[in-house]
Design a protein around this motif. Structure first.
Motif, PDB file in Angstrom:
ATOM      1  N   UNK A 664       0.756  -1.504   0.233  1.00  0.00           N
ATOM      2  CA  UNK A 664      -0.028   0.393   0.343  1.00  0.00           C
ATOM      3  C   UNK A 664       0.645   1.473   0.303  1.00  0.00           C
ATOM      4  N   UNK A 665       2.374   1.282  -0.236  1.00  0.00           N
ATOM      5  CA  UNK A 665       2.880   2.049   0.418  1.00  0.00           C
ATOM      6  C   UNK A 665       3.490   2.386  -1.419  1.00  0.00           C
ATOM      7  N   UNK A 666       4.718   3.306  -1.996  1.00  0.00           N
ATOM      8  CA  UNK A 666       5.201   3.811  -2.663  1.00  0.00           C
ATOM      9  C   UNK A 666       6.146   3.802  -2.378  1.00  0.00           C
ATOM     10  N   UNK A 667       7.081   4.047  -3.946  1.00  0.00           N
ATOM     11  CA  UNK A 667       8.640   4.260  -4.608  1.00  0.00           C
ATOM     12  C   UNK A 667       8.964   4.995  -5.343  1.00  0.00           C
ATOM     13  N   UNK A 668      10.115   6.396  -5.004  1.00  0.00           N
ATOM     14  CA  UNK A 668      10.245   6.959  -5.971  1.00  0.00           C
ATOM     15  C   UNK A 668      12.000   7.374  -6.193  1.00  0.00           C
ATOM     16  N   UNK A 669      12.654   7.395  -6.912  1.00  0.00           N
ATOM     17  CA  UNK A 669      13.619   8.309  -7.507  1.00  0.00           C
ATOM     18  C   UNK A 669      14.256   9.691  -7.732  1.00  0.00           C
ATOM     19  N   UNK A 670      15.174  10.031  -7.371  1.00  0.00           N
ATOM     20  CA  UNK A 670      15.530  11.408  -8.218  1.00  0.00           C
ATOM     21  C   UNK A 670      17.738  11.307  -7.968  1.00  0.00           C
ATOM     22  N   UNK A 671      17.574  12.294  -8.369  1.00  0.00           N
ATOM     23  CA  UNK A 671      19.391  11.894  -8.436  1.00  0.00           C
ATOM     24  C   UNK A 671      19.707  13.235  -7.772  1.00  0.00           C
ATOM     25  N   UNK A 672      21.193  13.751  -6.787  1.00  0.00           N
ATOM     26  CA  UNK A 672      20.852  14.067  -5.987  1.00  0.00           C
ATOM     27  C   UNK A 672      21.924  14.894  -7.053  1.00  0.00           C
ATOM     28  N   UNK A 673      21.959  16.175  -6.770  1.00  0.00           N
ATOM     29  CA  UNK A 673      22.741  17.772  -6.580  1.00  0.00           C
ATOM     30  C   UNK A 673      24.121  17.152  -7.342  1.00  0.00           C
ATOM     31  N   UNK A 674      24.965  16.590  -5.548  1.00  0.00           N
ATOM     32  CA  UNK A 674      26.725  16.369  -5.852  1.00  0.00           C
ATOM     33  C   UNK A 674      26.665  14.753  -5.918  1.00  0.00           C
ATOM     34  N   UNK A 675      25.812  13.886  -6.905  1.00  0.00           N
ATOM     35  CA  UNK A 675      26.215  12.904  -7.593  1.00  0.00           C
ATOM     36  C   UNK A 675      25.272  11.517  -6.694  1.00  0.00           C
ATOM     37  N   UNK A 676      25.265  10.751  -6.672  1.00  0.00           N
ATOM     38  CA  UNK A 676      24.475   9.786  -5.953  1.00  0.00           C
ATOM     39  C   UNK A 676      22.450   9.405  -6.205  1.00  0.00           C
ATOM     40  N   UNK A 677      21.876   9.344  -5.935  1.00  0.00           N
ATOM     41  CA  UNK A 677      20.739   8.890  -5.772  1.00  0.00           C
ATOM     42  C   UNK A 677      20.035   9.346  -4.588  1.00  0.00           C
ATOM     43  N   UNK A 678      18.609   9.380  -4.209  1.00  0.00           N
ATOM     44  CA  UNK A 678      17.953   9.557  -3.505  1.00  0.00           C
ATOM     45  C   UNK A 678      16.658   8.673  -3.197  1.00  0.00           C
ATOM     46  N   UNK A 679      16.260   7.920  -3.027  1.00  0.00           N
ATOM     47  CA  UNK A 679      14.634   6.792  -2.694  1.00  0.00           C
ATOM     48  C   UNK A 679      13.635   7.551  -1.537  1.00  0.00           C
ATOM     49  N   UNK A 680      12.772   8.182  -2.416  1.00  0.00           N
ATOM     50  CA  UNK A 680      11.574   8.504  -1.362  1.00  0.00           C
ATOM     51  C   UNK A 680      10.200   7.398  -1.070  1.00  0.00           C
ATOM     52  N   UNK A 681      10.539   7.206  -0.110  1.00  0.00           N
ATOM     53  CA  UNK A 681       9.532   5.467   0.197  1.00  0.00           C
ATOM     54  C   UNK A 681       8.603   6.116   0.731  1.00  0.00           C
ATOM     55  N   UNK A 682       7.391   5.926   0.498  1.00  0.00           N
ATOM     56  CA  UNK A 682       6.098   6.665   1.780  1.00  0.00           C
ATOM     57  C   UNK A 682       5.244   4.970   1.874  1.00  0.00           C
ATOM     58  N   UNK A 683       4.947   5.350   3.678  1.00  0.00           N
ATOM     59  CA  UNK A 683       4.296   4.065   4.048  1.00  0.00           C
ATOM     60  C   UNK A 683       2.956   4.390   4.424  1.00  0.00           C
ATOM     61  N   UNK A 684       1.971   3.374   4.524  1.00  0.00           N
ATOM     62  CA  UNK A 684       0.868   3.860   5.337  1.00  0.00           C
ATOM     63  C   UNK A 684       0.747   3.218   6.719  1.00  0.00           C
ATOM     64  N   UNK A 685       0.282   4.224   8.317  1.00  0.00           N
ATOM     65  CA  UNK A 685       0.158   3.593   9.410  1.00  0.00           C
ATOM     66  C   UNK A 685      -0.920   3.057   9.328  1.00  0.00           C
ATOM     67  N   UNK A 686      -0.454   2.126  10.462  1.00  0.00           N
ATOM     68  CA  UNK A 686      -1.200   0.957  10.934  1.00  0.00           C
ATOM     69  C   UNK A 686      -2.682   1.142  11.487  1.00  0.00           C
ATOM     70  N   UNK A 687      -2.986   2.660  11.779  1.00  0.00           N
ATOM     71  CA  UNK A 687      -3.996   3.914  11.745  1.00  0.00           C
ATOM     72  C   UNK A 687      -4.794   3.724  11.009  1.00  0.00           C
ATOM     73  N   UNK A 688      -4.520   4.399   9.787  1.00  0.00           N
ATOM     74  CA  UNK A 688      -5.287   4.660   8.099  1.00  0.00           C
ATOM     75  C   UNK A 688      -5.494   3.465   8.024  1.00  0.00           C
TER      76      UNK A 688
END
Length: 688
Positions: A664-688
């Motif tokens: 029930x979540x999602x993942x996305x990625x973008x490049x960093x200004x000083x090389x490398x990658x950043x992954x963003x993971x979104x999770x649903x809380x158990x109460x939602x």
């Protein structure tokens, strides 16, 4: 007075004409501006979508020459070992069929054809010389387009075969560029491709193909138009047909892509808008005239009363000449008078008995007819005797029936109450309605057949997509398993020789290598098994903090030389998920970060948890080698990897995306200004 009235009437007509003309012109101009802007926007979006399709279509061919360049047998062959000729030729033919290309060739460093999958040679000497020159100048892979009159354009992808630092040969793959026009276009839109010399190499239109555009006699008339917002649009005229033209240059391919959409539909819509406004104004004018007439009718009511006898005489003449049947019925429902048209409709004689009941003319066998019932009981329901445009059946004197449009209204005459019935023969209209109904039924049948055809086409498209995905998977698995299998074959053959010589230690060492290769193949099959996992039925409340701690503990030794920074809130709500899938997601992302930072001088890994209401965000960033921007769009697709053969199937991020979606979540990625990658993971809380 009459002359003054006529002058006023003509003045009103002139003003109305000017107003209608102005509104017609203004509405057409507004519609033209707006529709041109909309057409411009739609065409630009379609052009961008097509460019994306072109890039994706060509992208899957870029790696093909490199499947052969690093093959030891190929290197030995171009160096002069002709014993590999037949195996290499069979390999090229097999690759040609598997990749759906137009031919594979291996050239010498000077451009001679050494081996080819082609039966008929289509690779001209100038093209070979151009590829050889580019390969030697650039020292890497190149591409070239060849278009001859009357044939489909060919796109060549070439890569050098190195013997040490020298170029010993060249691998060339031929691709038919006609696949770039196999897109979903309307029958009137045209897409063209031009090379760097701006010669047309491809066109989606059969009448206006690339050869037609390149002929000197077919001069394209180009003009520009400026809209109200200073937008410049270009118009091409092809054999008196005008098209909106949008051209974009693809810098990486040095091609020009043009999208042509016809102007004729826009012009037709503009005309419809203009005439629609005119019709609306005429309707308003007509309603105004009707209002004025009603007002004048009230003012002239007294005059009409004084001239009643003269009006009756004139009315009698009009009734006798009208093409509508009229019946005058008294309060008892008897026929008082008929006009000549009514007599012709009912085939009645000139003299009609006034004792004849009106309902007898409508006794057509349907006793439940409203008209028949009303006329029979007219003395009882005289106050309700008002009917307007009711369809019913009437009966002639010979017994035949015919459809009519029936209206009934009260008609006072000489101080007595009468009823006036209006009859219009609608036999022709009924026949037209029946014909129209038949046409509608045929049209509905055609729509149903077309819908069924579209469903079948959709099923075929789904099957084609499945086969394409299976092809990519087979190709990736083949590449990944061929290397360890080749290593196993070599080590086993070596062990046989070592056993004969009695070199047991070397055999044991080789067995250790064999075990590692088997473990690598088992790891690949585990990835495939994980990728095929089904979605969990029930998600549970689990601790993201505990999962992060366990994952970092598992990778403790690999993370020792890395600057790891973790920021987690003290009290963090549990998330909705599955523990094994969550550990696999975190492990895949940290493992990828470790691989990316192998050659980084000061490696740094950041893990940040941020609560966001009913969601929790986890950010994982590194300062590794990163990924090119153009590859981010396909980074989560299966079998997409930048690692060398034997280092992975390219399923890690695909498994990560699937697991996040299943939880029930999602993942996305973008490049960093000083090389490398950043992954963003979104999770649903158990109460939602």
């Amino acid at each position: 007075m009459l002359r003054s009235k006529n002058r006023k009437t003509w003045l009103i007509i002139a003003i109305a004409s000017v107003l209608i003309s102005f509104c017609y012109t203004a509405s057409r101009e507004v519609a033209r501006q707006w529709l041109n802007v909309q057409s411009q926007t739609d065409a630009q979006q379609k052009l961008l979508d097509y460019i994306g399709e072109v890039r994706r279509a060509l992208k899957r061919f870029y790696h093909l020459p490199y499947l052969v360049t690093n093959n030891p047998e190929t290197i030995a062959f171009v160096k002069g070992n002709l014993t590999y000729y037949e195996p290499i030729e069979a390999q090229l033919i097999q690759l040609d069929k598997a990749a759906n290309t137009e031919g594979w060739l291996i050239l010498s460093a000077r451009g001679e054809v050494l081996v080819s999958s082609l039966v008929d040679e289509r690779f001209s000497l100038p093209d070979r010389q151009a590829i050889v020159e580019q390969i030697h100048n650039q020292g890497g892979g190149v591409s070239l387009v060849n278009k001859t009159k009357g044939s489909s354009p060919l796109y060549y992808l070439a890569a050098p075969i190195y013997d040490g630092l020298d170029i010993a040969g060249i691998v060339v793959v031929q691709i038919n560029l006609s696949l770039l026009t196999d897109q979903t276009l309307t029958s009137q839109d045209i897409i063209t491709l031009q090379n760097r010399q701006q010669r047309f190499i491809l066109s989606s239109s059969a009448p206006y193909n690339a050869d037609w555009f390149n002929e000197q006699n077919n001069i394209i008339n180009v003009e520009t138009q400026r809209l109200y917002d200073d937008t410049i649009i270009r118009v091409w005229t092809l054999q008196k047909q005008r098209y909106f033209a949008h051209t974009v240059k693809l810098d990486d391919l040095d091609w020009y892509v043009s999208y042509l959409s016809p102007i004729k539909p826009v012009q037709q819509t503009i005309n419809m808008v203009g005439w629609g406004v005119v019709a609306l104004l005429l309707l308003i004018l007509l309603l105004s005239i009707i209002g004025v007439q009603r007002h004048q009718k009230n003012l002239n009511q007294r005059r009409i009363q004084a001239l009643l006898e003269e009006s009756q005489r004139r009315l009698k003449q009009m009734i006798n000449k009208t093409h509508v049947g009229l019946l005058l019925i008294d309060e008892q429902g008897k026929l008082f008078d008929l006009n000549p048209m009514a007599k012709r409709l009912f085939s009645l004689p000139e003299s009609v008995n006034r004792e004849t009941s009106a309902w007898e003319l409508f006794n057509a066998g349907n006793q439940n007819s409203t008209t028949l019932t009303l006329l029979k009981d007219l003395p009882k329901h005289r106050e309700l005797a008002e009917i307007s445009n009711a369809e019913t059946l009437a009966r002639r004197s010979d017994g035949s029936v015919f459809p009519i449009l029936f209206s009934l209204t009260r008609f006072p005459l000489h101080g007595e109450q009468y009823f006036l019935a209006t009859l219009i023969d609608i036999s022709k209209r009924k026949k037209a309605e029946q014909s129209l109904q038949q046409v509608n039924q045929e049209l509905a049948q055609r729509v149903e057949e077309r819908t069924q055809a579209l469903k079948e086409a959709q099923s075929q498209l789904i099957e084609s997509s499945k086969m394409a995905a299976l092809g990519r998977m087979s190709s990736a698995i083949t590449h990944e398993l061929n290397q360890p299998l080749t290593g196993l074959r070599t080590l086993l053959t070596t062990n046989e020789l070592l056993i004969e010589r009695g070199e047991v230690d070397m055999v044991k060492a080789n067995n250790v290598l064999i075990q590692k290769l088997i473990d690598r193949m088992a790891s690949m099959t585990r990835q495939l098994k994980t990728f095929a996992y089904s979605k969990p039925e029930n998600l549970q409340a689990i601790s993201l903090t505990a999962a992060l701690e366990e994952t970092l503990r598992l990778y403790q030794s690999q993370l020792a030389p890395i600057d790891v920074r973790v920021r987690i809130p003290h009290e963090l709500a549990p998330i909705k998920g599955e523990e094994q899938r969550l550990l696999q997601v975190l492990g895949n992302l940290i493992s990828n970060a470790l691989d990316a930072m192998i050659e980084t001088n000061q490696p740094q890994l950041n893990l940040i948890v941020n609560p966001m209401g009913k969601q929790i965000e986890l950010t994982i960033s590194d300062n590794g080698c990163g990924v090119p921007e153009e590859q981010l769009g396909s980074i989560f697709e299966p079998f997409q990897t930048s690692k060398k053969i034997g280092k992975g199937l390219g399923l890690g991020l695909a498994i990560t995306a699937n697991n996040m979606r299943d939880m029930g979540g999602s993942v996305s990625v973008k490049t960093n200004p000083q090389h490398g990658l950043t992954f963003h993971l979104l999770f649903q809380t158990a109460s939602s």
